[in-house]
Structures are given as C-alpha cells and as structure tokens.
Write a protein that holds these residues in place. Structure first.
Motif, PDB file in Angstrom:
ATOM      1  N   ARG A 158      12.478   2.819  -5.214  1.00 15.74           N
ATOM      2  CA  ARG A 158      11.968   1.777  -4.319  1.00 15.74           C
ATOM      3  C   ARG A 158      11.125   2.420  -3.224  1.00 15.74           C
ATOM      4  O   ARG A 158      11.552   3.408  -2.628  1.00 15.74           O
ATOM      5  N   VAL A 159       9.944   1.868  -2.996  1.00 16.47           N
ATOM      6  CA  VAL A 159       9.126   2.262  -1.856  1.00 16.47           C
ATOM      7  C   VAL A 159       9.338   1.214  -0.781  1.00 16.47           C
ATOM      8  O   VAL A 159       9.018   0.040  -0.967  1.00 16.47           O
ATOM      9  N   VAL A 160       9.933   1.612   0.341  1.00 16.55           N
ATOM     10  CA  VAL A 160      10.371   0.679   1.387  1.00 16.55           C
ATOM     11  C   VAL A 160       9.341   0.611   2.505  1.00 16.55           C
ATOM     12  O   VAL A 160       8.826   1.640   2.959  1.00 16.55           O
ATOM     13  N   ASP A 161       9.037  -0.586   2.934  1.00 11.84           N
ATOM     14  CA  ASP A 161       8.166  -0.791   4.091  1.00 11.84           C
ATOM     15  C   ASP A 161       9.031  -0.698   5.348  1.00 11.84           C
ATOM     16  O   ASP A 161       9.808  -1.604   5.637  1.00 11.84           O
ATOM     17  N   PRO A 162       8.927   0.384   6.112  1.00 12.02           N
ATOM     18  CA  PRO A 162       9.793   0.529   7.287  1.00 12.02           C
ATOM     19  C   PRO A 162       9.493  -0.465   8.398  1.00 12.02           C
ATOM     20  O   PRO A 162      10.307  -0.653   9.302  1.00 12.02           O
ATOM     21  N   ASP A 163       8.318  -1.114   8.349  1.00  7.53           N
ATOM     22  CA  ASP A 163       7.976  -2.101   9.369  1.00  7.53           C
ATOM     23  C   ASP A 163       8.563  -3.473   9.068  1.00  7.53           C
ATOM     24  O   ASP A 163       8.443  -4.394   9.862  1.00  7.53           O
TER      25      ASP A 163
END
Length: 211
Positions: A158-163
């Motif tokens: 999973r590539v997570v959007d930290p924003d």
C-alpha cells in the motif's frame, strides 16, 4: 498499517515532518522512539543507486540471523520480488512515498511467519536520500530469532497518502516531538506510475504469489 510499531513510527514521522514531504534525517531523535529501535532501520542509496542498510536494530538483525548494516535491502527478498522492492525503495528516496508492505518471511528450517514493513522518507538532500523503516512480526512464534529468516515474499503493498491520515490513527496517542516551522505539504505521484489504484485514502498494489 495494522501493527503497533508501524502506527507509532508513522505518527512520530508524520508529526515531525509537520506538513513537509519528509522530515530531515537530522531531526530524528532515537531517544524519542527508543521502544521501537530494536525493529527499526535506516536505508541509504549507495554509489550503484541501490538501497542498502545504513543502520538496523538488534531484533531485526537477530530475526535475519546476521548484521544487516551494509547489506542490500532487495537481497532480503525472493528473486521474483527484488526488482519490485528496488522500485519501491527508489520511490521512497526520490518521490517521498510512504509504503506499507505485508510479507511472509521464510526461515532456514522451512518455517514461515507474517510481517509488516513500513518505509518512510527522510530528507537527506538530493545526494544523500534516506528512508526510515520498521519491521513488525504479526505473530511471535517461539522460533523467531533463533531460526533466521532467509527469504521474504510480498503479500500486498500500500502506498499511503500521509496528508490523509487514516481515521483509525487519529484516536491513538501520538509520540510528542518539538514544534517545527510548517511548510507546504507534497504527496508523490509515483504510485500512479506503478499502475496503482486508489481506494479512499490508500493506493493499493497487490503483490504476486507463485501459483
């Protein structure tokens, strides 16, 4: 992110960056995450452009039965997954992606155990990219640490959007860090280049399995 170690390190990193794509590597204070250090590591890019271990925690090294400092990060994975792992490391270094990998670790004696890995970018400048990471076992069998993990296979990525911090993280207590000067936040577009698909706040890629 399902494991406490991943969640705690993500929260620390997220608060430390304070809206920037990544915190500076010099801002990481080991004393602030001392309970996580045994499972954490730092990657750097060597002269060949490959991700290698700059530092690795004692429990992580024991899990693999060797000192990991200086070893290639992709070399821990099966041949089929090494190129993909190298691409993810490149994305963390160059595009400031946040990546969570669920994987199966296979031991020298033929045992297996599930793990979760979190990779977080650090700002070391264009010439010295770094990544901060943690590996958390999803189960802790009696043999872990004595029967070394010799190969890892990707289960999912999973590539997570930290924003867009996941809601389930917001109710957890955060690790305090000193206040920083806020700056503009940026999120990588690298996931699109890898053919990812977005589900709410996540970009999901499925890892391959042998048939």
């Amino acid at each position: 992110m399902k494991q406490d170690g991943s969640i705690d390190l993500f929260q620390y990193w997220n608060r430390l960056r304070d809206g920037r794509p990544a915190p500076k590597r010099t801002e990481i204070e080991p004393a602030d995450i001392k309970s996580l250090l045994a499972d954490t590591f730092i990657l750097e890019r060597d002269t060949r452009g490959e991700a290698v271990f700059r530092l690795a925690g004692t429990r992580l090294c024991a899990t693999h039965g060797r000192e990991l400092k200086g070893f290639s990060f992709p070399s821990l994975w099966r041949d089929k997954d090494q190129r993909l792992i190298a691409r993810f490391a490149y994305s963390v270094f160059n595009s400031k992606s946040v990546i969570v990998i669920a994987f199966e670790g296979h031991s020298a004696a033929g045992r297996s155990n599930p793990f979760e890995l979190l990779l977080l970018p650090l700002d070391g400048g264009l010439e010295n990219p770094r990544a901060l990471g943690i590996v958390s076992p999803c189960a802790k069998p009696f043999w872990l640490g004595s029967d070394p993990i010799v190969e890892a296979t990707i289960e999912s990525v999973r590539v997570v959007d930290p924003d867009r911090e996941p809601l389930f993280l917001r109710n957890r207590p955060s690790i305090p860090v000193p206040p920083l000067v806020p700056s503009d936040s940026v999120f990588s577009e690298s996931a699109k280049a890898m053919g990812a698909r977005r589900i709410r706040h996540l970009v999901v890629l499925k890892g391959g399995r042998d048939s």
